[in-house]
Design a protein around this motif. Sequence first.
Motif, PDB file in Angstrom:
ATOM      1  N   SER A  37       0.737  -1.317   0.065  1.00 24.40           N
ATOM      2  CA  SER A  37      -0.286   0.217  -0.371  1.00 24.40           C
ATOM      3  C   SER A  37       0.643   0.689   0.444  1.00 24.40           C
ATOM      4  N   GLN A  38       1.966   1.562   0.907  1.00 21.74           N
ATOM      5  CA  GLN A  38       2.652   2.311   1.262  1.00 21.74           C
ATOM      6  C   GLN A  38       3.386   2.566  -0.316  1.00 21.74           C
ATOM      7  N   GLY A  39       3.815   2.200  -1.138  1.00 23.96           N
ATOM      8  CA  GLY A  39       4.427   1.726  -2.421  1.00 23.96           C
ATOM      9  C   GLY A  39       3.482   1.895  -3.543  1.00 23.96           C
ATOM     10  N   MET A  40       2.633   1.590  -3.306  1.00 26.99           N
ATOM     11  CA  MET A  40       1.581   2.217  -4.310  1.00 26.99           C
ATOM     12  C   MET A  40       1.582   3.096  -4.156  1.00 26.99           C
ATOM     13  N   ALA A  41       1.406   4.157  -2.689  1.00 25.92           N
ATOM     14  CA  ALA A  41       0.747   5.215  -2.496  1.00 25.92           C
ATOM     15  C   ALA A  41       2.338   6.366  -3.448  1.00 25.92           C
ATOM     16  N   ALA A  42       2.772   5.456  -3.450  1.00 22.20           N
ATOM     17  CA  ALA A  42       4.294   6.590  -3.581  1.00 22.20           C
ATOM     18  C   ALA A  42       4.281   6.679  -5.295  1.00 22.20           C
ATOM     19  N   TRP A  43       4.531   5.274  -5.652  1.00 23.51           N
ATOM     20  CA  TRP A  43       4.213   5.326  -7.066  1.00 23.51           C
ATOM     21  C   TRP A  43       3.447   6.215  -7.628  1.00 23.51           C
ATOM     22  N   ALA A  49       0.860   5.102   4.547  1.00 25.79           N
ATOM     23  CA  ALA A  49      -0.362   5.893   3.392  1.00 25.79           C
ATOM     24  C   ALA A  49      -1.365   4.359   3.123  1.00 25.79           C
ATOM     25  N   ALA A  50      -2.311   4.586   2.221  1.00 26.85           N
ATOM     26  CA  ALA A  50      -2.619   3.544   1.811  1.00 26.85           C
ATOM     27  C   ALA A  50      -3.283   3.942   0.660  1.00 26.85           C
ATOM     28  N   VAL A  51      -4.139   3.548  -0.189  1.00 29.34           N
ATOM     29  CA  VAL A  51      -4.860   3.975  -1.870  1.00 29.34           C
ATOM     30  C   VAL A  51      -6.099   3.400  -1.561  1.00 29.34           C
ATOM     31  N   GLY A  52      -7.076   4.227  -2.266  1.00 32.10           N
ATOM     32  CA  GLY A  52      -8.463   3.424  -2.545  1.00 32.10           C
ATOM     33  C   GLY A  52      -8.922   3.457  -3.625  1.00 32.10           C
ATOM     34  N   PHE A  53      -9.325   3.195  -3.782  1.00 27.97           N
ATOM     35  CA  PHE A  53     -10.154   2.374  -5.235  1.00 27.97           C
ATOM     36  C   PHE A  53     -11.642   2.066  -5.228  1.00 27.97           C
ATOM     37  N   SER A  54     -11.648   0.934  -4.491  1.00 30.75           N
ATOM     38  CA  SER A  54     -13.011  -0.187  -4.611  1.00 30.75           C
ATOM     39  C   SER A  54     -14.094   0.793  -3.734  1.00 30.75           C
ATOM     40  N   LEU A  76      -1.631   9.264   5.618  1.00 33.37           N
ATOM     41  CA  LEU A  76      -2.457  10.113   3.873  1.00 33.37           C
ATOM     42  C   LEU A  76      -3.193   8.778   3.071  1.00 33.37           C
ATOM     43  N   LEU A  77      -4.478   9.063   2.191  1.00 30.26           N
ATOM     44  CA  LEU A  77      -5.027   8.524   1.584  1.00 30.26           C
ATOM     45  C   LEU A  77      -5.491   9.092   0.569  1.00 30.26           C
ATOM     46  N   VAL A  78      -4.562   7.527  -0.496  1.00 30.08           N
ATOM     47  CA  VAL A  78      -4.412   8.236  -1.680  1.00 30.08           C
ATOM     48  C   VAL A  78      -5.542   7.330  -2.443  1.00 30.08           C
ATOM     49  N   VAL A  79      -6.930   8.612  -2.751  1.00 30.38           N
ATOM     50  CA  VAL A  79      -8.409   8.155  -2.969  1.00 30.38           C
ATOM     51  C   VAL A  79      -7.419   8.744  -5.133  1.00 30.38           C
ATOM     52  N   LEU A  94      -2.354   0.156  -9.338  1.00 25.27           N
ATOM     53  CA  LEU A  94      -2.802  -1.431  -9.499  1.00 25.27           C
ATOM     54  C   LEU A  94      -1.322  -1.953 -10.415  1.00 25.27           C
ATOM     55  N   ALA A  95      -0.894  -1.221 -10.883  1.00 27.91           N
ATOM     56  CA  ALA A  95       0.353  -1.693 -11.384  1.00 27.91           C
ATOM     57  C   ALA A  95       1.376  -2.350 -10.491  1.00 27.91           C
ATOM     58  N   TYR A  96       1.995  -1.057 -10.297  1.00 22.48           N
ATOM     59  CA  TYR A  96       2.508  -1.351  -8.923  1.00 22.48           C
ATOM     60  C   TYR A  96       2.304  -2.977  -7.365  1.00 22.48           C
ATOM     61  N   GLY A  97       0.887  -2.583  -6.952  1.00 25.28           N
ATOM     62  CA  GLY A  97       0.544  -2.602  -6.050  1.00 25.28           C
ATOM     63  C   GLY A  97       0.381  -4.523  -6.563  1.00 25.28           C
ATOM     64  N   ARG A  98       0.323  -4.599  -8.169  1.00 32.77           N
ATOM     65  CA  ARG A  98       0.530  -6.059  -9.222  1.00 32.77           C
ATOM     66  C   ARG A  98       2.021  -6.605  -8.834  1.00 32.77           C
ATOM     67  N   ILE A  99       2.526  -5.923  -8.788  1.00 33.58           N
ATOM     68  CA  ILE A  99       4.022  -6.628  -8.976  1.00 33.58           C
ATOM     69  C   ILE A  99       4.191  -6.726  -7.314  1.00 33.58           C
ATOM     70  N   SER A 100       4.149  -6.389  -6.477  1.00 30.95           N
ATOM     71  CA  SER A 100       4.623  -6.173  -5.651  1.00 30.95           C
ATOM     72  C   SER A 100       3.082  -7.400  -4.516  1.00 30.95           C
ATOM     73  N   VAL A 101       1.864  -7.043  -4.677  1.00 31.66           N
ATOM     74  CA  VAL A 101       1.083  -8.366  -4.740  1.00 31.66           C
ATOM     75  C   VAL A 101       2.132  -9.787  -5.331  1.00 31.66           C
ATOM     76  N   ALA A 102       3.231 -10.083  -6.531  1.00 33.41           N
ATOM     77  CA  ALA A 102       3.103 -11.550  -6.861  1.00 33.41           C
ATOM     78  C   ALA A 102       4.593 -11.588  -6.061  1.00 33.41           C
ATOM     79  N   TRP A 103       5.538 -10.506  -5.876  1.00 35.31           N
ATOM     80  CA  TRP A 103       6.233 -11.013  -4.939  1.00 35.31           C
ATOM     81  C   TRP A 103       6.268 -11.205  -3.802  1.00 35.31           C
ATOM     82  N   GLY A 104       5.009 -10.932  -3.154  1.00 41.43           N
ATOM     83  CA  GLY A 104       5.450 -11.111  -2.114  1.00 41.43           C
ATOM     84  C   GLY A 104       4.237 -12.574  -2.328  1.00 41.43           C
ATOM     85  N   CYS A 105       3.899 -13.242  -2.855  1.00 45.84           N
ATOM     86  CA  CYS A 105       3.188 -14.172  -3.459  1.00 45.84           C
ATOM     87  C   CYS A 105       4.722 -15.207  -3.458  1.00 45.84           C
TER      88      CYS A 105
END
Length: 363
Positions: A77-83, A107-112, A151-154, A219-230
């Motif tokens: 989330s922090q990486g997504m916000a920063a990116w 920071a957190a990111v809200g889209f849903s 901070l929320l990135v909305v 989303l692009a940052y979130g996806r690659i970060s989640v993928a590495w988390g997996c």
Amino acid sequence: LTSARDLVGTLVADRADAWDAAGRLPEDLLRDLGGRGLLCAEVPGSYGGLGAGSRDSGEFTAYVGSLCGSLRSIMTSQGMAAWTVRRLGDQDQRAAYLPRLTSGELAAVGFSEPDAGSDLSAMTTSVRVEDDVVVLDGEKMWVTGACYADLLVVFARSEDDVVVVVVPTATPGVTVERIPDPLGCRAAGHANVRFSSVRLPASAVLGGTGLSLLATTALAYGRISVAWGCVGILRACLNAAVTHARTREQFGKPLARHQLVARHLAELLVSEQVATRACEHASDLWDARSPDLVTAVVLAKHVAAGHAARGAATATQVLASAGAAHGHVVARAYRDAKLMEIIEGSTEICQLILAEHAVATVA
Ligand code: FAD
């Protein structure tokens, strides 16, 4: 990031299970790691970050993911916000927000939204200009890390298009409601967030518009970060399954010597390797700023999440009752991994994107 690995390894040690059970990460730990720039390691040094490349940052994310899925979620989330700020903010906005994200603020990111999950075009959270301020109204769902965030990135709808607004959680009209007892990543501070006539300076709106911003930024940052988390989940599962199968004996020999169990171990190794290669490929394209990165990132996320969900189930099978004990690393991985098939583009949404790419490109 080698010393960072050692530091995080020491700080997390064997505490992840207790955090998971309590449903909370220690906030001082998050702010400590944030203050060292470790929650968004790719932010350049000029903004107080570590300037890591995607591969190094990815390997670090995998390591954290192997220890604690909730902490890795906060990093994502922090990486997504920063990116998002780096990509869409102007010079003043980058200078205003990025040093905060590398000095201990979260920071957190809200889209849903309630009616906009997979279909983000149904988003209704609105931002309108009123004199010299902007006013935000709406609701975001399941925002990872919102319980800890400053901070929320909305993502919100303006008169003409989708824009991104940076909202301090302390602003009047912002309500953060914790989601109790989620299935996995239980300490990641998921919350539903309501915005009721939240008044912000016009400078809170980042430049750039359009729903496609989501795909190319957060989303692009979130996806690659989640993928590495997996990848991290798979490494933890492979390690636990092999260690157990080497030593536990049934029918007069170690589990690893029973061919059906050995097949589970082979499948886990294949999963870890396949997911790693897909992530490395996506990270290399990311670092090269290749136009192919968006598809590669979806592919990496899809491959890694699927393998993590199946791999965690396989590892639990190998450990059987030993893995079923509350708080065991494979039990936690089993719950965390399932969520990876839902977030940042579900399995089905990734498949739709990949099929569209195939139809458009295969000769
Ligand atoms: P729905 O969109 O209702 O989908 C339900 C099912 O239908 C899914 O299987 C989906 O794949 C399938 N489906 C939907 N449309 C199609 C289609 N066209 N074709 C085929 N299948 C389809 N959101 C944020 O904004 N910020 C966050 O930080 C965040 N963190 C999250 C963390 C967790 C642990 C979870 C569970 C969710 C998080 N979310 C976050 C929300 C997440 O992005 C959504 O859950 C996700 O986009 C899916 O939306 P939904 O849950 O409404 O499911």
